[in-house]
Design an enzyme around this catalytic site. Sequence first.
Site, PDB file in Angstrom:
ATOM      1  N   CYS A   4     -82.312 -46.810 -59.348  1.00 50.30           N
ATOM      2  CA  CYS A   4     -81.332 -47.843 -59.727  1.00 50.30           C
ATOM      3  C   CYS A   4     -81.980 -49.033 -60.428  1.00 50.30           C
ATOM      4  O   CYS A   4     -81.289 -49.850 -61.032  1.00 50.30           O
ATOM      5  CB  CYS A   4     -80.571 -48.328 -58.501  1.00 50.30           C
ATOM      6  SG  CYS A   4     -79.832 -46.998 -57.562  1.00 50.30           S
ATOM      7  N   HIS A  24     -77.000 -55.249 -58.543  1.00 48.91           N
ATOM      8  CA  HIS A  24     -76.806 -53.792 -58.525  1.00 48.91           C
ATOM      9  C   HIS A  24     -75.489 -53.486 -57.814  1.00 48.91           C
ATOM     10  O   HIS A  24     -75.184 -54.049 -56.769  1.00 48.91           O
ATOM     11  CB  HIS A  24     -77.978 -53.139 -57.800  1.00 48.91           C
ATOM     12  CG  HIS A  24     -77.826 -51.659 -57.671  1.00 48.91           C
ATOM     13  ND1 HIS A  24     -77.427 -50.863 -58.719  1.00 48.91           N
ATOM     14  CD2 HIS A  24     -78.001 -50.831 -56.610  1.00 48.91           C
ATOM     15  CE1 HIS A  24     -77.382 -49.611 -58.312  1.00 48.91           C
ATOM     16  NE2 HIS A  24     -77.713 -49.563 -57.040  1.00 48.91           N
ATOM     17  N   ASN A  54     -71.455 -46.390 -57.283  1.00 49.16           N
ATOM     18  CA  ASN A  54     -72.861 -46.662 -57.629  1.00 49.16           C
ATOM     19  C   ASN A  54     -73.293 -45.686 -58.729  1.00 49.16           C
ATOM     20  O   ASN A  54     -73.408 -44.495 -58.482  1.00 49.16           O
ATOM     21  CB  ASN A  54     -73.709 -46.492 -56.362  1.00 49.16           C
ATOM     22  CG  ASN A  54     -75.180 -46.758 -56.606  1.00 49.16           C
ATOM     23  OD1 ASN A  54     -75.617 -46.931 -57.742  1.00 49.16           O
ATOM     24  ND2 ASN A  54     -75.943 -46.786 -55.535  1.00 49.16           N
TER      25      ASN A  54
HETATM   26  N1  ACO Z   1     -66.049 -41.330 -44.174  1.00 48.18           N
HETATM   27  C1  ACO Z   1     -65.832 -41.458 -42.851  1.00 48.18           C
HETATM   28  N2  ACO Z   1     -66.811 -41.599 -41.947  1.00 48.18           N
HETATM   29  C2  ACO Z   1     -68.065 -41.634 -42.425  1.00 48.18           C
HETATM   30  C3  ACO Z   1     -68.372 -41.508 -43.773  1.00 48.18           C
HETATM   31  C4  ACO Z   1     -67.294 -41.333 -44.656  1.00 48.18           C
HETATM   32  N3  ACO Z   1     -67.477 -41.221 -45.989  1.00 48.18           N
HETATM   33  N4  ACO Z   1     -69.693 -41.572 -43.931  1.00 48.18           N
HETATM   34  C5  ACO Z   1     -70.231 -41.758 -42.717  1.00 48.18           C
HETATM   35  N5  ACO Z   1     -69.244 -41.790 -41.807  1.00 48.18           N
HETATM   36  C6  ACO Z   1     -69.348 -41.917 -40.369  1.00 48.18           C
HETATM   37  C7  ACO Z   1     -70.722 -41.538 -39.859  1.00 48.18           C
HETATM   38  O1  ACO Z   1     -70.808 -40.136 -39.699  1.00 48.18           O
HETATM   39  C8  ACO Z   1     -70.761 -42.252 -38.538  1.00 48.18           C
HETATM   40  O2  ACO Z   1     -70.027 -41.489 -37.610  1.00 48.18           O
HETATM   41  P1  ACO Z   1     -70.589 -41.302 -36.111  1.00 48.18           P
HETATM   42  O3  ACO Z   1     -70.648 -42.683 -35.545  1.00 48.18           O
HETATM   43  O4  ACO Z   1     -69.551 -40.423 -35.492  1.00 48.18           O
HETATM   44  O5  ACO Z   1     -71.922 -40.672 -36.267  1.00 48.18           O
HETATM   45  C9  ACO Z   1     -69.972 -43.529 -38.816  1.00 48.18           C
HETATM   46  O6  ACO Z   1     -69.199 -43.277 -40.000  1.00 48.18           O
HETATM   47  C10 ACO Z   1     -70.833 -44.741 -39.019  1.00 48.18           C
HETATM   48  O7  ACO Z   1     -71.858 -44.365 -39.894  1.00 48.18           O
HETATM   49  P2  ACO Z   1     -72.916 -45.402 -40.307  1.00 48.18           P
HETATM   50  O8  ACO Z   1     -73.952 -44.742 -41.155  1.00 48.18           O
HETATM   51  O9  ACO Z   1     -73.347 -46.175 -39.113  1.00 48.18           O
HETATM   52  O10 ACO Z   1     -72.033 -46.337 -41.225  1.00 48.18           O
HETATM   53  P3  ACO Z   1     -72.468 -47.710 -41.809  1.00 48.18           P
HETATM   54  O11 ACO Z   1     -71.621 -48.778 -41.251  1.00 48.18           O
HETATM   55  O12 ACO Z   1     -73.939 -47.918 -41.784  1.00 48.18           O
HETATM   56  O13 ACO Z   1     -72.051 -47.510 -43.325  1.00 48.18           O
HETATM   57  C11 ACO Z   1     -73.054 -46.994 -45.440  1.00 48.18           C
HETATM   58  C12 ACO Z   1     -72.628 -46.463 -44.084  1.00 48.18           C
HETATM   59  C13 ACO Z   1     -71.832 -47.478 -46.187  1.00 48.18           C
HETATM   60  C14 ACO Z   1     -73.728 -45.891 -46.220  1.00 48.18           C
HETATM   61  C15 ACO Z   1     -74.035 -48.182 -45.186  1.00 48.18           C
HETATM   62  O14 ACO Z   1     -75.097 -47.786 -44.359  1.00 48.18           O
HETATM   63  C16 ACO Z   1     -74.579 -48.715 -46.456  1.00 48.18           C
HETATM   64  O15 ACO Z   1     -73.909 -49.422 -47.153  1.00 48.18           O
HETATM   65  N6  ACO Z   1     -75.846 -48.414 -46.770  1.00 48.18           N
HETATM   66  C17 ACO Z   1     -76.427 -48.732 -48.024  1.00 48.18           C
HETATM   67  C18 ACO Z   1     -76.552 -47.472 -48.749  1.00 48.18           C
HETATM   68  C19 ACO Z   1     -76.217 -47.555 -50.205  1.00 48.18           C
HETATM   69  O16 ACO Z   1     -75.541 -48.405 -50.705  1.00 48.18           O
HETATM   70  N7  ACO Z   1     -76.748 -46.588 -50.868  1.00 48.18           N
HETATM   71  C20 ACO Z   1     -76.518 -46.454 -52.223  1.00 48.18           C
HETATM   72  C21 ACO Z   1     -77.708 -45.947 -52.861  1.00 48.18           C
HETATM   73  S1  ACO Z   1     -78.980 -47.090 -52.691  1.00 48.18           S
HETATM   74  C22 ACO Z   1     -78.917 -48.039 -53.941  1.00 48.18           C
HETATM   75  O17 ACO Z   1     -78.344 -47.806 -54.926  1.00 48.18           O
HETATM   76  C23 ACO Z   1     -79.573 -49.281 -53.708  1.00 48.18           C
END
Ligand code: ACO
Length: 340
Positions: free
Chosen positions: A127, A267, A297
Amino acid sequence: MNKPQPRTTRLHKPRRTVSIIGTGSYVPERILTNAELEKLVDTNDEWIVSRTGIKERRICAPGEHTSDMAAKAARAAMEKAGVTAEEIDMIIVGTITPDMSFPNTACLVQKLIGNKRAICFDLSAACSGFLYGLEIAQQFISSRACNTVLVIGADKLSGVVDWTDRNTCVLFGDGAGAAILRHRPGSHGVIHTTMGADGEFGEILHMPGGGSRLPVTKENIDEKHNTIKMSGKDVYKQAVTAMVSAANTALETAGLQTKDLACVIPHQANMRIIEAIGSRLGVGSDRVFVNLQRYGNTSAAAVAIALDEANRTGRMKQDDYILLVVFGGGLTWASSVIQW
Ligand code: ACO
């Protein structure tokens, strides 16, 4: 005896300022909504919007590739800058989804836009690819090695997403953004770019297959090694810390404070990351440019598309100070302070 004189005086001339003289972008026509994703994986619109801010993303048509998007964004930037293909000395494409291993995507773009004289190479910084490219362009132009450089961020992540993994498939989209850089007398242009990387955390966001370590074999594809793997919580923490630090370093080096900024273009990965950065930098949401609700993204393209949309919608006026800040797999990060 007289000292021998250098054959060229180029190295003895003072360094030049470098400006962005045109921007462009392109996203595919096909819109993939959260409602459609509900039919693919166990997810829902409420979860996606509340955790990420993303409502829809664009997906390439069959037969549409990274180079096609990149060339369309490039043409839009050339038109905005009033630059012809033959004036371009260097083409840099930031991408982690090149059309193929080689020729590089920049060579494919060169052919598509009708240029025959540019130096062409791809840059792999996930990215952060567009801002890494911007800094390389700035160095080549300010040293007078090049006059006009085309920098593109382009990615077709739909081709490397595991469409059965709800943790990742809701986050990404396809697109391309481009900028033309050149010396513009009387303007500071790109004042400073801070860049960084930390290979220690490479595995929290990576695609292990497709290279020499896990080549493209039926077994490796069946094991889904050719898809994005991400530890969301770790990425979130690292992204916020690295982007805030890079932005502060870039501002400090430029001798500016956040109150001086007309616009911050971060970003476009996740709304919660963007809000956390805005709050830690002390920049209100009215000065932070966001378009991820429409595109998700798009990796190297994200900040480039946002820059083009901010430019075309008049978010920056001449001489305004703006800050770009990015973070990606590697880990890599960068932040640029620019006078528009
Ligand atoms: N729909 C429904 N539920 C979901 C989904 C979905 N799409 N994805 C995950 N879940 C569930 C998980 O399985 C988990 O369930 P569980 O508790 O039964 O195991 C629950 O939701 C919570 O999951 P977490 O991973 O704790 O969710 P979190 O609040 O951390 O949010 C997210 C996840 C949005 C990915 C967050 O961690 C985040 O924003 N991370 C940054 C990652 C990012 O932006 N990456 C992009 C690429 S990196 C870059 O470009 C910089």
